[in-house]
Design a protein around this motif. Structure first.
Motif, PDB file in Angstrom:
ATOM      1  N   VAL A  62      51.788  50.415  41.927  1.00 54.02           N
ATOM      2  CA  VAL A  62      51.687  48.986  41.592  1.00 54.02           C
ATOM      3  C   VAL A  62      51.750  48.733  40.092  1.00 54.02           C
ATOM      4  CG1 VAL A  62      50.279  48.644  43.653  1.00 54.02           C
ATOM      5  CG2 VAL A  62      49.155  48.874  41.426  1.00 54.02           C
ATOM      6  N   LYS A  63      51.790  49.784  39.299  1.00 59.42           N
ATOM      7  CA  LYS A  63      51.784  49.632  37.849  1.00 59.42           C
ATOM      8  C   LYS A  63      52.990  48.812  37.404  1.00 59.42           C
ATOM      9  CE  LYS A  63      50.062  53.205  35.999  1.00 59.42           C
ATOM     10  NZ  LYS A  63      49.845  54.591  35.491  1.00 59.42           N
ATOM     11  N   GLY A  64      52.720  47.820  36.547  1.00 59.78           N
ATOM     12  CA  GLY A  64      53.789  46.948  36.062  1.00 59.78           C
ATOM     13  C   GLY A  64      54.031  45.737  36.933  1.00 59.78           C
ATOM     14  N   ARG A  65      53.455  45.724  38.132  1.00 63.16           N
ATOM     15  CA  ARG A  65      53.633  44.577  39.047  1.00 63.16           C
ATOM     16  C   ARG A  65      52.313  43.858  39.317  1.00 63.16           C
ATOM     17  NH1 ARG A  65      55.077  45.428  44.164  1.00 63.16           N
ATOM     18  NH2 ARG A  65      54.158  47.525  44.290  1.00 63.16           N
ATOM     19  N   PHE A  66      51.217  44.594  39.363  1.00 67.07           N
ATOM     20  CA  PHE A  66      49.904  44.013  39.655  1.00 67.07           C
ATOM     21  C   PHE A  66      49.061  43.967  38.379  1.00 67.07           C
ATOM     22  CE2 PHE A  66      49.449  45.314  44.438  1.00 67.07           C
ATOM     23  CZ  PHE A  66      50.697  44.754  44.691  1.00 67.07           C
ATOM     24  N   THR A  67      48.204  42.958  38.301  1.00 71.55           N
ATOM     25  CA  THR A  67      47.277  42.834  37.186  1.00 71.55           C
ATOM     26  C   THR A  67      45.888  42.526  37.719  1.00 71.55           C
ATOM     27  OG1 THR A  67      49.026  41.983  35.741  1.00 71.55           O
ATOM     28  CG2 THR A  67      46.748  41.635  35.039  1.00 71.55           C
ATOM     29  N   ILE A  68      44.925  43.365  37.350  1.00 68.67           N
ATOM     30  CA  ILE A  68      43.536  43.136  37.741  1.00 68.67           C
ATOM     31  C   ILE A  68      42.794  42.509  36.563  1.00 68.67           C
ATOM     32  CG2 ILE A  68      42.757  45.447  37.047  1.00 68.67           C
ATOM     33  CD1 ILE A  68      40.855  45.397  39.469  1.00 68.67           C
ATOM     34  N   SER A  69      41.883  41.603  36.883  1.00 71.33           N
ATOM     35  CA  SER A  69      41.087  40.961  35.836  1.00 71.33           C
ATOM     36  C   SER A  69      39.742  40.544  36.431  1.00 71.33           C
ATOM     37  CB  SER A  69      41.822  39.747  35.261  1.00 71.33           C
ATOM     38  OG  SER A  69      42.039  38.772  36.274  1.00 71.33           O
ATOM     39  N   ARG A  70      38.886  40.024  35.573  1.00 67.81           N
ATOM     40  CA  ARG A  70      37.575  39.583  36.038  1.00 67.81           C
ATOM     41  C   ARG A  70      37.088  38.407  35.211  1.00 67.81           C
ATOM     42  NH1 ARG A  70      34.070  44.555  35.817  1.00 67.81           N
ATOM     43  NH2 ARG A  70      32.342  43.126  36.261  1.00 67.81           N
ATOM     44  N   ASP A  71      36.228  37.618  35.822  1.00 68.89           N
ATOM     45  CA  ASP A  71      35.563  36.514  35.143  1.00 68.89           C
ATOM     46  C   ASP A  71      34.078  36.681  35.435  1.00 68.89           C
ATOM     47  OD1 ASP A  71      34.356  34.093  34.435  1.00 68.89           O
ATOM     48  OD2 ASP A  71      36.149  32.927  34.909  1.00 68.89           O
ATOM     49  N   ASN A  72      33.337  37.185  34.476  1.00 64.13           N
ATOM     50  CA  ASN A  72      31.927  37.479  34.721  1.00 64.13           C
ATOM     51  C   ASN A  72      31.108  36.217  34.986  1.00 64.13           C
ATOM     52  OD1 ASN A  72      32.294  40.254  34.463  1.00 64.13           O
ATOM     53  ND2 ASN A  72      31.901  40.223  32.261  1.00 64.13           N
ATOM     54  N   ALA A  73      31.472  35.132  34.350  1.00 65.22           N
ATOM     55  CA  ALA A  73      30.731  33.881  34.563  1.00 65.22           C
ATOM     56  C   ALA A  73      30.862  33.415  36.014  1.00 65.22           C
ATOM     57  CB  ALA A  73      31.232  32.808  33.617  1.00 65.22           C
ATOM     58  N   LYS A  74      32.003  33.694  36.626  1.00 66.31           N
ATOM     59  CA  LYS A  74      32.233  33.306  38.021  1.00 66.31           C
ATOM     60  C   LYS A  74      31.948  34.451  38.989  1.00 66.31           C
ATOM     61  CE  LYS A  74      35.715  29.808  36.953  1.00 66.31           C
ATOM     62  NZ  LYS A  74      37.117  29.344  37.181  1.00 66.31           N
ATOM     63  N   ARG A  75      31.559  35.610  38.466  1.00 66.14           N
ATOM     64  CA  ARG A  75      31.272  36.781  39.288  1.00 66.14           C
ATOM     65  C   ARG A  75      32.465  37.118  40.176  1.00 66.14           C
ATOM     66  NH1 ARG A  75      25.779  37.651  39.268  1.00 66.14           N
ATOM     67  NH2 ARG A  75      25.827  38.723  41.274  1.00 66.14           N
ATOM     68  N   THR A  76      33.635  37.016  39.615  1.00 64.22           N
ATOM     69  CA  THR A  76      34.864  37.129  40.391  1.00 64.22           C
ATOM     70  C   THR A  76      35.827  38.130  39.767  1.00 64.22           C
ATOM     71  OG1 THR A  76      34.646  34.842  41.142  1.00 64.22           O
ATOM     72  CG2 THR A  76      36.818  35.850  41.327  1.00 64.22           C
ATOM     73  N   SER A  77      36.448  38.913  40.637  1.00 61.60           N
ATOM     74  CA  SER A  77      37.541  39.791  40.243  1.00 61.60           C
ATOM     75  C   SER A  77      38.828  39.252  40.859  1.00 61.60           C
ATOM     76  CB  SER A  77      37.278  41.215  40.737  1.00 61.60           C
ATOM     77  OG  SER A  77      38.404  42.041  40.558  1.00 61.60           O
ATOM     78  N   TYR A  78      39.941  39.406  40.126  1.00 62.22           N
ATOM     79  CA  TYR A  78      41.226  38.902  40.591  1.00 62.22           C
ATOM     80  C   TYR A  78      42.242  40.043  40.636  1.00 62.22           C
ATOM     81  CZ  TYR A  78      39.102  34.500  39.153  1.00 62.22           C
ATOM     82  OH  TYR A  78      38.252  33.444  38.998  1.00 62.22           O
ATOM     83  N   LEU A  79      43.182  39.911  41.565  1.00 61.21           N
ATOM     84  CA  LEU A  79      44.321  40.824  41.609  1.00 61.21           C
ATOM     85  C   LEU A  79      45.579  39.977  41.700  1.00 61.21           C
ATOM     86  CD1 LEU A  79      45.066  43.866  41.652  1.00 61.21           C
ATOM     87  CD2 LEU A  79      45.255  43.646  44.150  1.00 61.21           C
ATOM     88  N   GLN A  80      46.273  39.875  40.558  1.00 64.82           N
ATOM     89  CA  GLN A  80      47.536  39.143  40.514  1.00 64.82           C
ATOM     90  C   GLN A  80      48.639  40.111  40.926  1.00 64.82           C
ATOM     91  OE1 GLN A  80      48.518  35.877  39.630  1.00 64.82           O
ATOM     92  NE2 GLN A  80      50.557  36.565  40.242  1.00 64.82           N
TER      93      GLN A  80
END
Length: 114
Positions: A62-80
């Motif tokens: 998935v390298k180069g196609r997926f992006t993982i991130s997080r928002d600590n204030a929202k206690r949320t992790s994202y996978l684009q």
């Protein structure tokens, strides 16, 4: 600890989706968050992870196609997920590790098909 994923669905090859994982029941900010996936008839596999310091790692597939991130204030992790392929079809799970245990959400289905 409770993890709830959302954002899955049906998408055409080449399309995009963003998955979310909301965590509750523990102190979120310092925890590394993981995404895994499991395709029909296959073992569950690690996809990506993001540390409390925002360092990221990805599976080669998935390298180069997926992006993982997080928002600590929202206690949320994202996978684009971009440039999706049929082989990305799977149930995607959010995971964190605490006290020697693995905690999992129920998963969200991603289907890539024309």
């Amino acid at each position: 600890v409770n993890l709830v994923e959302s954002g899955g669905g049906l998408v055409q090859p080449g399309g995009s989706l963003t998955l979310s994982c909301v965590a509750s029941g523990l102190f979120f900010s310092f925890r590394t968050m993981y995404w895994y996936r499991q395709a029909p008839g296959k073992e569950r596999e690690w996809v990506a992870s993001v540390t409390g310091g925002d360092s990221t790692n990805y599976a080669d597939s998935v390298k180069g196609r997926f992006t993982i991130s997080r928002d600590n204030a929202k206690r949320t992790s994202y996978l684009q997920m971009n440039s999706l392929k049929p082989e990305d079809t799977a149930v995607y799970y959010c995971n964190l590790k605490h006290g020697g245990l693995d905690y999992w959400g129920r998963g969200t289905q991603v289907t890539v098909s024309s």
